[in-house]
Design a protein around this motif. Structure first.
Motif, short mmCIF file in Angstrom:
data_model
loop_
_atom_site.label_atom_id
_atom_site.label_comp_id
_atom_site.label_asym_id
_atom_site.label_seq_id
_atom_site.Cartn_x
_atom_site.Cartn_y
_atom_site.Cartn_z
N PHE A 15 42.96 -72.66 41.73
CA PHE A 15 42.43 -73.95 41.28
C PHE A 15 43.01 -75.07 41.97
N ASP A 16 42.73 -76.33 41.87
CA ASP A 16 42.80 -77.49 42.14
C ASP A 16 42.89 -77.61 43.72
N ALA A 17 42.03 -76.78 44.32
CA ALA A 17 41.90 -76.49 45.88
C ALA A 17 40.72 -77.19 46.25
N LYS A 18 40.80 -77.92 47.36
CA LYS A 18 39.72 -78.31 48.09
C LYS A 18 39.51 -77.67 49.63
N ASN A 19 39.41 -78.40 50.83
CA ASN A 19 39.29 -77.56 51.84
C ASN A 19 41.00 -77.19 52.31
N ASN A 20 41.52 -76.27 51.30
CA ASN A 20 43.07 -75.82 51.61
C ASN A 20 43.15 -74.51 52.35
N TRP A 21 43.71 -73.56 51.77
CA TRP A 21 44.00 -72.39 52.40
C TRP A 21 43.21 -71.19 51.49
N TYR A 22 43.89 -70.01 51.34
CA TYR A 22 43.49 -69.08 50.74
C TYR A 22 44.33 -68.27 49.84
N PRO A 63 39.14 -71.12 49.69
CA PRO A 63 38.69 -72.55 49.44
C PRO A 63 38.28 -73.16 51.01
N ASP A 64 39.05 -72.68 52.04
CA ASP A 64 38.88 -73.04 53.33
C ASP A 64 37.44 -72.75 53.82
N GLU A 65 37.18 -71.39 53.65
CA GLU A 65 35.78 -71.17 54.22
C GLU A 65 34.79 -71.50 53.27
N TRP A 66 35.12 -71.50 52.10
CA TRP A 66 33.99 -72.11 51.05
C TRP A 66 33.64 -73.32 51.34
N ILE A 77 28.92 -75.75 44.93
CA ILE A 77 28.47 -74.54 45.51
C ILE A 77 28.72 -74.71 47.22
N GLY A 78 29.33 -73.77 47.92
CA GLY A 78 29.83 -73.78 48.94
C GLY A 78 29.07 -72.66 49.56
N THR A 79 30.02 -72.14 50.64
CA THR A 79 29.60 -71.08 51.48
C THR A 79 29.35 -69.66 50.52
N THR A 80 28.37 -69.13 50.71
CA THR A 80 28.03 -68.06 49.64
C THR A 80 28.96 -66.89 49.47
N GLU A 81 29.71 -66.62 50.48
CA GLU A 81 30.21 -65.51 50.52
C GLU A 81 31.62 -65.61 49.83
N TRP A 82 32.20 -66.96 49.72
CA TRP A 82 33.37 -67.23 49.13
C TRP A 82 33.32 -68.22 48.03
N GLN A 83 32.22 -68.08 47.43
CA GLN A 83 31.89 -68.91 46.17
C GLN A 83 32.70 -68.13 45.02
N ASP A 94 26.01 -66.57 54.80
CA ASP A 94 26.29 -67.78 55.41
C ASP A 94 26.90 -67.81 56.81
N GLU A 95 27.99 -66.85 56.89
CA GLU A 95 28.96 -66.61 57.76
C GLU A 95 27.97 -66.00 59.12
N ASN A 96 28.50 -66.36 60.27
CA ASN A 96 28.18 -66.07 61.41
C ASN A 96 28.90 -64.71 61.80
N ILE A 97 28.54 -63.55 61.05
CA ILE A 97 29.13 -62.21 61.38
C ILE A 97 28.10 -61.24 61.53
N PRO A 98 28.41 -60.42 62.53
CA PRO A 98 27.19 -59.55 62.82
C PRO A 98 26.72 -58.58 61.49
N SER A 99 25.59 -58.31 61.64
CA SER A 99 25.12 -57.65 60.46
C SER A 99 25.90 -56.28 60.40
N SER A 100 26.36 -55.62 61.49
CA SER A 100 26.82 -54.33 61.38
C SER A 100 28.23 -54.45 60.71
N ILE A 101 28.84 -55.50 60.55
CA ILE A 101 30.09 -55.73 59.72
C ILE A 101 29.60 -55.68 58.40
N LEU A 102 29.91 -54.60 57.41
CA LEU A 102 29.59 -54.87 55.92
C LEU A 102 30.77 -55.17 55.55
N GLY A 103 30.73 -56.14 54.50
CA GLY A 103 31.62 -56.97 54.38
C GLY A 103 31.97 -57.88 53.31
#
Length: 753
Positions: free
Chosen positions: A729-736, A626-629, A587-593, A559-568
């Motif tokens: 836990f207890d996290a919304k659009n917070n940090w990481y 959770p921020d990127e999620w 369910i949110g951003t796949t990479e950070w689920q 889901d992230e807009n990151i070049p495919s060359s950056i394995l991740g």
């Protein structure tokens, strides 16, 4: 005055009859950038938005105080003061109290206070109606939408009716708006009508295409379009005031307010939606109303100065004579004849070239650059990226330097730079540079095994590949800490074009070594250093994990807009480990689920905001974000981020005390919590560490960045195995929270240097 009544979750507003009279005032102690007004304005009012006062940091409190001080300086007399939503970060009572501790002390006594709700003001875990009641109680507003008369002019304030990101303005509220507009027009024909709302009206100002209203958007727009004298003010997107699209005219006038708290931008550019130091940028507006015009002045609170020329909106308003329309600019940006693009040789890598070039010129604003890398062998454009001109910084940098990643090793590219303005106009003359990527690659350097006990040895395998067509030669240097015995410290190599090979070194630690041992590997092409890697090996400990064996499982962004060359990233945990997400976690951003395993390069490509400061993390790290999620589908509006990373069962038989150490990188916000617990086969459970917004927690309620945490764990009687759990836990659009370099032993753990 109509009495306030409840219709479901919606509060019906005051009638138009509520009026407040004010004396005409002098607007500024400083003169306008474009003219000296010899006449006093009839009305003056600041408009700000997205203050985002929260409990975990004093930074936004300081920004808000600075904004209030400056507004009082440049507009010493005010008729009104308007805040269009997101007064708080989570709508907590304590956050409102912090907001009003500044506002009540600083506001002008004669100014009519007007506040709208924002989506963040709903994010307190209360029901919609309870969150609205708290807003009304704390702000003193009569309703979440209302109509006031200030100095003979009509002010209409709207509020979203839920905490969804794109906002909900109900049919009932929009119908009410139509009635108020009709009444205002009848009362004061042709005069400006000011409308305030948090979310932008879709497809009006800069930022509205992504952050504008969704539900009932056509009805809202159509209700306003019959009144060309309407001027709307909206926030939410945090997009900067410098872009000319921040004011928009078609059927009426729309103006974005930016944010007091921090800058945000559209995604898809190299700098990301939150470019470096975006938290330092703070902006707002001052509005002056004259008999024949409205002057809107843009303020950079972060530099205590005006931002560009004021916008002037003439009235009586006639849409056919609007100045700030979508088609107002057809002039192309231009480069000077002497301008050139160059490739920065010392920043060339296997998969990237870095281009440097001077800024173009434009009649309004150079917004961004399109950069294309064409493979000269095939004639095909292999990579195309866009980058902001960094117009949001003052002063704008005179030259820019950007990496173009995702290229092939050992190839020559022509790099073209095209300047673009805010309205899609492109420079006719482009800048061209040429460069060749590196050909020699250290594909990998791994120790097998990477966890050693009782005098075991490991095999260090170094894979090299020559991507070029010509033969190359050089050497590999291996450097281990004191106490290691290496079978080789220097290995020469010769590789034909396209050839790859693996070089091996046997490494044996002494029995006295304990903890993490970094073995450094450097590859030279002739005498030039090409690449360097650090291989971490854990020696003579009860348990250790650095997640680096997951390197081969990393995959490109989903889901992230990151070049495919950056394995991740991968969600596959190390052998014996598990990741458990709460069944109620949306369910949110796949990479950070939930907990993910990633590299710092990939993580910081998703966003900055101190993520790259985790220097204690090396190679693959574990991340709960959770921020990127929350960046996809707004899951935080539906529930909480709640994910647990659990270790395998670790043998502790005969031990009475164990010691744990791990690298930790944590940012606190809101009610988000993070904890480490230890569970035993006896059924006992012990909390090892707690991060929260409580001053008594292990992080004292603050960010805890790039820290190596060490704790002692008392082992219950009879316990023979233990598992460790990292839960956010207890996290919304917070940090990481990011962790790495986990160590467990029956001896005290020493933090790495």
């Amino acid at each position: 005055m109509k009495k306030r009544t409840r219709m479901g979750a919606i509060l019906v507003a005051l009638s138009i009859g509520f009026t407040t009279s004010f004396t005409n005032v002098q607007a500024f102690s400083e003169e306008s950038n474009i003219e000296k007004h010899n006449r006093k304005p009839e009305l003056v009012f600041p408009v700000i938005s997205d203050v985002h006062i929260d409990n975990s940091s004093d930074a936004d409190v300081k920004k808000f105080q600075s904004a209030m001080d400056q507004l009082n300086k440049v507009a010493p007399e005010q008729d009104a003061f308007v805040v269009v939503g997101d007064l708080t970060d989570y709508g907590y009572k304590s956050e409102y109290e912090r907001f009003f501790s500044i506002y009540d002390e600083s506001k002008k006594d004669e100014a009519e206070s007007m506040f709208t709700m924002g989506n963040h003001d709903y994010w307190n875990g209360l029901s919609v109606s309870a969150a609205q009641d708290r807003f009304l109680e704390e702000t003193g507003m009569e309703s979440i939408y209302y109509h006031k008369e200030v100095g003979g002019y009509h002010f209409i304030s709207l509020s979203p009716e839920s905490g969804t990101t794109h906002g909900l303005y109900s049919v009932d509220q929009i119908k009410w708006l139509g009635e108020q507009l009709k009444a205002a027009e009848k009362d004061n024909p042709g005069e400006p009508i000011f409308v305030f709302l948090h979310q932008h009206i879709k497809d009006t100002v800069y930022g509205s295409h992504l952050w504008g209203t969704e539900e009932n958007k056509e009805l809202l727009y159509d209700t306003l379009k019959n009144y060309p004298q309407v001027i709307t003010f909206s926030g939410h997107s945090h997009y900067p005031l410098e872009d000319p699209r921040t004011i928009h005219q078609k059927d009426f006038t729309s103006i974005g307010t930016s944010s007091v708290s921090y800058l945000e931008l559209e995604p898809g550019k190299l700098q990301g939606a939150h470019p470096p130091k975006n938290g330092n940028i703070s902006q707002g507006l001052v509005v002056e109303v004259y008999k024949n015009k409205v002057v809107v002045k843009r303020r950079d609170f972060h530099k205590d100065d005006w931002a560009g020329e004021p916008w002037v909106i003439k009235h009586p308003a006639k849409s056919k004579k609007f100045k700030y329309t979508e088609d107002r600019d057809d002039k192309n940006p231009t480069f000077r004849k002497k301008d050139r693009a160059t490739i920065v040789e010392n920043q060339t890598t296997l998969n990237s070239l870095t281009v440097e070039f001077p800024q173009a010129k434009d009649n309004l604003l150079v917004h961004s650059y399109e950069i294309n890398a064409k493979d000269l062998e095939t004639g095909q454009v292999e990579k195309s990226v866009t980058a902001f001109s960094e117009f949001y910084y003052d002063p704008m940098p005179k030259t820019l330097r950007f990496p173009i990643s995702g290229l092939q090793p050992g190839k020559t590219y022509e790099v073209e730079v095209i300047a673009k303005d805010s309205f899609g106009n492109s420079s006719k003359r482009t800048l061209i540079g040429k460069g060749t990527t590196k050909a020699l690659e250290m594909v990998s350097a791994q120790a097998t095994p990477s966890f050693l006990q009782n005098g075991d040895s490991t095999m260090l395998n170094i894979a090299l590949k020559n991507h070029g067509k010509k033969e190359t030669e050089g050497k590999v240097i291996v450097d281990a800490p004191e106490g290691w015995v290496l079978s080789k410290e220097e290995i020469p190599y010769t590789l034909a074009g396209g050839e790859e090979t693996t070089l091996s070194v046997n490494a044996t630690p002494s029995e006295e070594l304990n903890g993490e041992s970094p073995i450094n590997v450097k590859v030279y092409e002739k005498e030039t250093l090409v690449d360097a890697k650090t291989v971490q090996v854990l020696v003579n400990m009860t348990f250790g994990e650095n997640f680096n064996p997951l390197q081969s499982l990393l995959k490109p962004a989903t889901d992230e807009n990151i070049p495919s060359s950056i394995l991740g990233y991968t969600h596959t945990a190390p052998n014996g480990w598990t990741v458990t997400n709460s069944t109620d976690m949306p369910i949110g951003t796949t990479e950070w689920q939930g907990w993910s395993f990633t590299t710092k390069e990939f993580w910081t490509s998703a966003d900055g905001q101190n993520r790259g400061d985790f220097s204690l993390g090396e190679g693959v790290i574990a991340v709960a974000d959770p921020d990127e999620w929350d960046d996809k589908n707004s899951p935080a509006s539906k529930g909480f981020f709640d994910s647990t990373l659990t270790s395998p069962a670790i043998s502790i038989e005969g031990k009475s005390e164990m010691f744990i150490g791990f690298a930790s990188h944590y940012k606190q916000e809101g009610i988000q919590k993070a904890e480490v617990t230890a569970t035993f086969n006896t059924g006992d459970e012990k909390r090892v560490l707690l991060y929260s917004n409580d001053n008594s927690s292990d992080n004292s309620g603050q960010h805890t960045l790039n820290k190596y945490e060490t704790r002692a764990i008392q082992v219950p009687k009879g316990a023979t195995t233990m598992q460790l759990h990292w839960r956010m836990f207890d996290a919304k659009n917070n940090w990481y929270w990011a962790i790495d370099d986990i160590r467990l032993d029956d001896q005290a753990i020493k933090a790495p240097n």
